[in-house]
Design a protein around this motif. Structure first.
Motif, PDB file in Angstrom:
ATOM      1  N   VAL A   1       3.964  66.482  62.669  1.00  0.00           N
ATOM      2  CA  VAL A   1       4.682  65.306  63.149  1.00  0.00           C
ATOM      3  C   VAL A   1       3.699  64.176  63.460  1.00  0.00           C
ATOM      4  O   VAL A   1       3.895  63.037  63.030  1.00  0.00           O
ATOM      5  CB  VAL A   1       5.534  65.645  64.389  1.00  0.00           C
ATOM      6  CG1 VAL A   1       6.212  64.395  64.934  1.00  0.00           C
ATOM      7  CG2 VAL A   1       6.583  66.694  64.028  1.00  0.00           C
ATOM      8  N   TRP A   2       2.650  64.478  64.212  1.00  0.00           N
ATOM      9  CA  TRP A   2       1.633  63.459  64.505  1.00  0.00           C
ATOM     10  C   TRP A   2       0.766  63.223  63.281  1.00  0.00           C
ATOM     11  O   TRP A   2       0.379  64.158  62.567  1.00  0.00           O
ATOM     12  CB  TRP A   2       0.772  63.895  65.683  1.00  0.00           C
ATOM     13  CG  TRP A   2       1.423  63.624  67.010  1.00  0.00           C
ATOM     14  CD1 TRP A   2       2.304  62.624  67.306  1.00  0.00           C
ATOM     15  CD2 TRP A   2       1.256  64.381  68.215  1.00  0.00           C
ATOM     16  NE1 TRP A   2       2.689  62.706  68.620  1.00  0.00           N
ATOM     17  CE2 TRP A   2       2.073  63.768  69.202  1.00  0.00           C
ATOM     18  CE3 TRP A   2       0.511  65.501  68.550  1.00  0.00           C
ATOM     19  CZ2 TRP A   2       2.146  64.245  70.516  1.00  0.00           C
ATOM     20  CZ3 TRP A   2       0.581  65.971  69.855  1.00  0.00           C
ATOM     21  CH2 TRP A   2       1.379  65.348  70.817  1.00  0.00           C
TER      22      TRP A   2
ATOM     23  N   TYR B   1      15.047  65.847  62.801  1.00  0.00           N
ATOM     24  CA  TYR B   1      14.902  64.589  62.069  1.00  0.00           C
ATOM     25  C   TYR B   1      16.211  64.161  61.408  1.00  0.00           C
ATOM     26  O   TYR B   1      16.536  62.976  61.337  1.00  0.00           O
ATOM     27  CB  TYR B   1      13.809  64.738  61.009  1.00  0.00           C
ATOM     28  CG  TYR B   1      13.493  63.464  60.247  1.00  0.00           C
ATOM     29  CD1 TYR B   1      12.585  62.543  60.764  1.00  0.00           C
ATOM     30  CD2 TYR B   1      14.108  63.194  59.035  1.00  0.00           C
ATOM     31  CE1 TYR B   1      12.292  61.381  60.078  1.00  0.00           C
ATOM     32  CE2 TYR B   1      13.821  62.030  58.334  1.00  0.00           C
ATOM     33  CZ  TYR B   1      12.912  61.123  58.868  1.00  0.00           C
ATOM     34  OH  TYR B   1      12.629  59.968  58.196  1.00  0.00           O
TER      35      TYR B   1
ATOM     36  N   TRP C   1       3.856  69.668  68.288  1.00  0.00           N
ATOM     37  CA  TRP C   1       3.892  68.398  67.560  1.00  0.00           C
ATOM     38  C   TRP C   1       2.654  68.228  66.678  1.00  0.00           C
ATOM     39  O   TRP C   1       2.735  67.642  65.596  1.00  0.00           O
ATOM     40  CB  TRP C   1       4.001  67.239  68.541  1.00  0.00           C
ATOM     41  CG  TRP C   1       5.227  67.261  69.397  1.00  0.00           C
ATOM     42  CD1 TRP C   1       5.298  67.545  70.736  1.00  0.00           C
ATOM     43  CD2 TRP C   1       6.574  67.019  68.982  1.00  0.00           C
ATOM     44  NE1 TRP C   1       6.590  67.496  71.174  1.00  0.00           N
ATOM     45  CE2 TRP C   1       7.403  67.164  70.119  1.00  0.00           C
ATOM     46  CE3 TRP C   1       7.172  66.691  67.768  1.00  0.00           C
ATOM     47  CZ2 TRP C   1       8.783  66.989  70.071  1.00  0.00           C
ATOM     48  CZ3 TRP C   1       8.549  66.507  67.720  1.00  0.00           C
ATOM     49  CH2 TRP C   1       9.337  66.663  68.862  1.00  0.00           C
TER      50      TRP C   1
ATOM     51  N   PHE D   1      12.326  61.037  64.053  1.00  0.00           N
ATOM     52  CA  PHE D   1      11.295  61.176  65.085  1.00  0.00           C
ATOM     53  C   PHE D   1      10.891  59.809  65.643  1.00  0.00           C
ATOM     54  O   PHE D   1      10.726  58.839  64.896  1.00  0.00           O
ATOM     55  CB  PHE D   1      10.067  61.873  64.518  1.00  0.00           C
ATOM     56  CG  PHE D   1      10.340  63.267  64.013  1.00  0.00           C
ATOM     57  CD1 PHE D   1      11.073  64.161  64.773  1.00  0.00           C
ATOM     58  CD2 PHE D   1       9.874  63.676  62.776  1.00  0.00           C
ATOM     59  CE1 PHE D   1      11.336  65.447  64.308  1.00  0.00           C
ATOM     60  CE2 PHE D   1      10.131  64.953  62.303  1.00  0.00           C
ATOM     61  CZ  PHE D   1      10.861  65.843  63.062  1.00  0.00           C
TER      62      PHE D   1
ATOM     63  N   PRO E   1       8.352  69.038  58.549  1.00  0.00           N
ATOM     64  CA  PRO E   1       8.875  69.018  59.926  1.00  0.00           C
ATOM     65  C   PRO E   1      10.300  68.503  60.023  1.00  0.00           C
ATOM     66  O   PRO E   1      10.959  68.734  61.044  1.00  0.00           O
ATOM     67  CB  PRO E   1       7.892  68.094  60.664  1.00  0.00           C
ATOM     68  CG  PRO E   1       7.268  67.255  59.612  1.00  0.00           C
ATOM     69  CD  PRO E   1       7.225  68.092  58.371  1.00  0.00           C
ATOM     70  N   THR E   2      10.770  67.831  58.978  1.00  0.00           N
ATOM     71  CA  THR E   2      12.138  67.324  59.032  1.00  0.00           C
ATOM     72  C   THR E   2      13.163  68.441  58.923  1.00  0.00           C
ATOM     73  O   THR E   2      14.350  68.219  59.158  1.00  0.00           O
ATOM     74  CB  THR E   2      12.382  66.297  57.913  1.00  0.00           C
ATOM     75  OG1 THR E   2      12.301  66.944  56.632  1.00  0.00           O
ATOM     76  CG2 THR E   2      11.359  65.175  57.969  1.00  0.00           C
TER      77      THR E   2
ATOM     78  N   LEU F   1       2.960  58.555  64.163  1.00  0.00           N
ATOM     79  CA  LEU F   1       3.620  59.659  63.472  1.00  0.00           C
ATOM     80  C   LEU F   1       3.368  59.569  61.973  1.00  0.00           C
ATOM     81  O   LEU F   1       3.074  58.507  61.435  1.00  0.00           O
ATOM     82  CB  LEU F   1       5.132  59.625  63.740  1.00  0.00           C
ATOM     83  CG  LEU F   1       5.597  59.601  65.195  1.00  0.00           C
ATOM     84  CD1 LEU F   1       7.118  59.680  65.255  1.00  0.00           C
ATOM     85  CD2 LEU F   1       4.975  60.724  66.004  1.00  0.00           C
TER      86      LEU F   1
END
Length: 772
Positions: free
Chosen positions: A449-450, A643, A444, A648, A627-628, A600
Motif C-alpha cells: 500500500v505504501w 479498495y 500497510w 485507499f 492490495p486492492t 501511497l
C-alpha cells in the motif's frame, strides 16, 4: 622454499593486482554443493592444466599464483578438495562463474608487529581497494598446520559461494553493505623460537551462487494425499504403504508431490504426512489411517508431533488472514537457514534495499569472533595436558539489547521477508490482513500500500517518536506527569552527582516523588476486568494491552509492582521501554499521524479500451501482491478497509495507525471484529508465534475454535524449515491454494545429484573390479 628464509618480505609482490578465479570441488562423493565444478569438466582437456599437490600451504599457494599470473591454469590438490585456479578475465571470457575470487595474498617471516601491520595494508591494497577494510570480514587462525590451513581456506570459498557466514557460534546469511562485495581476510600465524610466520589471504565472492537446498529430503519427508471422502483418503494411504518397500522414498515423494500439483488441489479433503524416515513414515500412516473415521465423524482435526495434519472441515482461503506481530517478537539468530533454501528471494531483497539494515542483522546475529590458540600459549587458563586448540573469545557480543526503533525496523523487516516468501515463492494470496500493535504498520508496509516503505528506516532512526518521546527519555511521559524535561534535569543533576550515582538514585525511588522516570512494563495473568477494578487507584499505571486471559500494564515501575501485589499475582517484567498504548502516548498523536502520512502506490492507470471507446481502470500490482483484493482490518475501525469499496487514502491510513499506537489495544476485540468481517484462518507473518498462541486462546474462550484456526510460520523454539513446512502442511490440509513448486524443484535437484553420485559409485566399483 623454506619459510624461515623469507625475512621481512613477501614472495608475492604487493604491487601485483590479483584477480584469480577459484573453482572448488569436493573429492569425496558427498551431498555437497561444492561436489563438482559449475561447467563441463571435459573442456579442461583443451587447457594445459598444471596439477600441484599442496604440502606446504603458503609456499604451494604462492607458487600456483605465480603460474596463474603468467596465464596458466592450475589445479591445486588438497586433502578434501580440488581447487581450479585461472585468471578471472579468462574465466569471464569462458562464461564460467567462479565460486570465489582470490584478490590478495601475502606471506612473510616477520620480527615485529609493525611489519605485520604493513603486510596487512599491502594485502588489502593488492585486493584493489574494492571495499573499506571495515567491510571485510577478518578471521585469524593461530598455529595451524598445512592441512588445517587448506581446510579453512576451502571452507571460506564455500561460505562465499553459499553467501553464508559461518562462525563457531552460528551460521547465517552473509549480510553486506549495499553494492559491496562480500570479502574475507583469512589470516594464519605461527610463532616459533626464531620467527613469527604470517600469511594473509583476501577472498571475494564470485558470480556463482550455490543452488537452493531442498526443503524436503530423506530426513524430512512430506507427502500429500487428497480425496473427497474417508474411503479415498484411506485407500491412498494403503497404496503408499504398499509402495514403500519397493520404491525409493525420495522417488515416491517426488511422484506424490507432482501428482498433487497436477490433480490434487481440486479435491475437498487433504492429509499431509511428515516424518523423519521411511520407518517413521509407516508409523504416521498407521496413526492417521486409524484417526480419519473419528475425525470426520466429529468434524474435527488431527495432528501428530511429527507434523502430520488432517482437517475434516477445511477453512479454505475464504477467510485467510495475514496477521502481523508487533515489536519485541524478533529473536536472536532468527531465519538463519532460510537463505540456503531461498537464495533467489534474498538476492532480490538485497537488490531492493539494504537487507542488513531492514532486519537489523548486526543485532539479531551478534557475531562472536574466535581465535584458535594452543593451550601452551594461554598461561591464564592454567590447564594441563590439553592437546587440542582452545577457542578464545576475541570480541564479546553486544549485550545492550535493541532500542525500540531497532525492534520496530527489524519487526517490519522480518514480516516483509516472510510476506515475500509466502506470496512470491508459495503464491499464497490473503483475503484479509490485520496487525497486533506495530503490526498494523507492517500490514500497510508489507502488502504494497505504501509507495516506499524502505524510506521509513532512516526516518524511524531520526524521529524523536521512538528515540525519546515514548521510549528513551520518555518525554511524552514526563510531560503527562508534569515532570521536568530530561535534559533540563540532567544539567542540574550532573553538578551534584556522577552518572553512576544518579542511575542508582533513579532506580531506587518512586517516580511519584521525584523527577526521574523509572518505567516498567509487566505481563499479568489477569483479565482486564480484574485490573480495571483497581487501576484507578494508581494514576501512573496504564492497562496498555488486553490479550484476553493476560494483559500488559505499563507505567511507574514501583506503582506497577504495588498494583501487581494488590492483585495477588505475579508479573513478568519486560526489558524494553515503551509508552505505546498508554495515556501519555495520546500527547504525540499528531506527531504519529504526521510520521505515518506516507505516499501511497499508484494502483490505477488509465488505459484506452478500443471495444467500448472509453477509458477503463486497471490495477497495478507490485511483486504479485494486489492490495486492492485485500481487506485491511485496523484495531480502531469497526469496518475493514477495502479498495473496491473505498479507495485507499493516506490520511485515513495515517490516522488509523496513530489511533492504534496511541490508544490502549484490546486484542480480543480486534480478533472478534476480524472474525465478524470474515477472517477465519489466521496466518502469522512475522518472527515467532506469539499472535498465533493468543488468537487460538481467544477463539477457544469464544468457543469458535472449530470455525477458526491460527497458524505460525516461525518459532524461536523450532527449526526454521520444519516450522515453515508445518505451516505449509496446515494450509494444504485447510485446502488453501498455494504452489508447492519450492518443494518440487529442490527435491528434483536432490534426486538428480543422488543419481549422479550413484552412477559414479557404480563406475568406480566396475573400474576396481577390472583392475583386480
Amino acid at each position: 622454499m623454506n619459510l624461515s628464509n623469507v625475512a621481512n618480505g613477501s614472495s608475492t609482490k604487493s604491487g601485483v593486482s590479483l584477480r584469480i578465479a577459484l573453482f572448488i570441488k569436493a573429492k569425496k562423493m558427498m551431498e555437497n554443493k561444492a561436489s563438482s565444478f559449475p561447467f563441463d569438466e571435459t573442456v579442461l582437456a583443451s587447457f594445459n592444466v598444471i596439477v600441484q599437490c599442496v604440502e606446504h600451504f603458503e609456499e604451494d599457494l604462492d607458487s600456483a599464483i605465480q603460474m596463474v599470473i603468467k596465464g596458466d591454469v592450475v589445479r591445486l590438490e588438497m586433502p578434501a578438495y580440488s581447487i581450479l585456479m585461472l585468471p578471472a578475465l579468462k574465466a569471464a571470457s569462458l562464461k564460467w562463474h567462479p565460486h570465489a575470487i582470490l584478490s590478495g595474498f601475502q606471506w612473510q617471516a616477520m620480527q615485529c608487529d609493525d611489519v605485520t601491520q604493513q603486510a596487512e595494508i599491502q594485502t588489502f591494497s593488492q585486493a584493489k581497494g574494492r571495499s573499506n577494510q571495515s567491510d571485510i570480514k577478518s578471521v585469524s587462525y593461530v598455529d595451524f598446520n598445512s592441512q588445517q590451513k587448506c581446510f579453512r581456506f576451502c571452507q571460506w570459498i564455500i561460505n562465499l559461494m553459499n553467501r553464508t557466514l559461518v562462525t563457531e557460534t552460528q551460521s547465517h546469511f552473509w549480510f553486506r553493505a549495499p553494492f559491496k562485495a562480500r570479502m574475507v581476510a583469512v589470516n594464519f600465524s605461527h610463532t616459533d623460537e626464531a620467527d613469527k610466520l604470517t600469511s594473509r589471504i583476501v577472498l571475494t565472492q564470485g558470480t556463482y551462487q550455490a543452488p537452493a537446498k531442498s526443503l524436503v529430503q530423506t530426513q524430512r519427508l512430506f507427502f500429500i494425499f487428497t480425496g473427497n471422502n474417508q474411503s479415498e483418503l484411506q485407500q491412498a494411504l494403503v497404496r503408499l504403504t504398499q509402495s514403500l518397500p519397493r520404491v525409493s522414498v525420495l522417488s515416491l515423494m517426488a511422484d506424490n508431490l507432482n501428482a498433487y500439483a497436477t490433480l490434487g488441489a481440486d479435491q475437498s479433503l487433504a492429509v499431509v504426512l511428515q516424518a523423519t524416515s521411511a520407518a517413521a513414515l509407516e508409523l504416521e500412516i498407521d496413526s492417521v489411517f486409524k484417526a480419519i473415521p473419528k475425525v470426520i465423524a466429529d468434524e474435527g482435526r488431527y495432528q501428530t508431533p511429527a507434523g502430520s495434519y488432517f482437517f475434516s472441515k477445511p477453512l479454505t482461503d475464504k477467510g485467510l488472514t495475514f496477521v502481523y506481530p508487533g515489536v519485541g517478537t524478533v529473536f536472536d539468530k532468527m531465519f538463519s537457514q532460510l537463505h540456503e533454501y531461498f537464495p533467489d528471494l534474498y538476492n532480490r531483497l538485497e537488490s531492493e534495499g539494504d537487507l542488513r539494515t531492514i532486519l537489523q542483522s548486526d543485532k539479531i546475529y551478534q557475531d562472536i569472533e574466535l581465535n584458535y590458540v594452543l593451550p601452551d600459549k594461554v598461561a591464564a587458563l592454567q590447564q594441563e595436558d590439553l592437546k587440542q586448540p582452545i577457542r578464545i573469545r576475541k570480541n564479546s557480543a553486544d549485550e545492550k539489547g535493541m532500542t525500540l526503533a531497532e525492534q520496530a525496523i527489524s519487526g517490519v523487516g522480518s514480516s516483509y521477508l516472510l510476506t515475500q516468501l509466502l506470496t512470491q515463492n508459495f503464491q499464497i494470496q490473503p483475503r484479509f490482513s490485520m496487525g497486533y500493535s506495530m503490526g498494523e504498520v507492517s500490514m500497510w508496509a508489507c502488502l504494497g500500500v505504501w509507495e516506499d516503505p524502505y524510506e521509513m528506516i532512516d526516518d524511524t532512526f531520526s524521529t524523536s517518536l521512538f528515540s525519546s518521546m515514548i521510549s528513551g527519555h520518555l518525554h511524552a511521559v514526563r510531560k503527562a506527569w508534569g515532570l521536568k524535561h530530561k535534559t533540563e534535569s540532567h544539567q542540574v543533576e550532573s553538578h551534584q552527582a556522577d552518572i553512576n550515582t544518579q542511575l542508582e538514585h533513579d532506580i531506587g525511588h518512586d517516580d511519584e516523588h521525584h523527577d526521574n522516570v523509572c518505567w516498567g512494563s509487566f505481563l499479568l495473568r489477569k483479565s482486564a476486568v480484574e485490573i480495571n477494578s483497581l487501576i484507578d487507584d494508581y494514576p501512573r499505571v496504564y492497562l496498555a494491552i488486553n490479550q484476553g486471559d493476560t494483559c500488559i500494564i505499563s507505567g511507574c515501575d514501583q506503582s506497577c509492582r504495588t498494583l501487581i501485589k494488590a492483585l495477588g499475582t505475579r508479573g513478568l517484567s519486560s526489558s524494553g521501554v515503551s509508552a505505546m498504548h498508554t495515556g501519555p502516548a495520546m500527547l504525540i498523536h499528531q506527531e504519529t499521524y504526521d510520521f505515518y502520512l506516507r505516499p501511497l502506490n499508484d494502483f490505477t492507470e488509465r488505459a484506452f479500451s478500443h471495444n467500448e471507446d472509453t477509458y477503463s481502470t486497471h490495477v497495478k500490482a507490485k511483486n504479485n501482491i494486489d492490495p486492492t483484493q485485500i481487506t485491511f482490518i485496523s484495531s480502531q475501525l469497526e469496518q475493514g478497509v477495502h479498495y473496491k469499496h473505498n479507495p485507499f487514502c493516506g490520511k485515513k491510513i495515517a490516522k488509523s495507525v496513530a489511533d492504534n499506537l496511541c490508544h490502549p489495544l484490546d486484542f480480543p476485540k480486534h480478533v472478534n471484529n476480524a472474525r465478524r468481517i470474515g477472517a477465519s484462518l489466521f496466518l502469522e507473518v512475522g518472527a515467532d508465534r506469539q499472535n498465533t498462541i493468543l488468537i487460538n486462546r481467544i477463539n477457544e474462550s469464544e468457543q469458535v475454535e472449530k470455525q477458526c484456526d491460527a497458524v505460525a510460520i516461525s518459532s524461536r523454539a523450532k527449526d526454521d524449515v520444519c516450522e515453515l513446512l508445518n505451516a505449509i502442511a496446515q494450509l494444504i490440509s485447510h485446502r488453501v491454494p498455494l504452489s508447492i513448486q519450492p518443494l518440487q524443484l529442490g527435491l528434483a535437484i536432490l534426486i538428480e545429484n543422488q543419481d549422479e553420485m550413484l552412477d559414479k559409485a557404480k563406475s568406480s566399483e566396475a573400474l576396481l573390479e577390472t583392475q583386480q
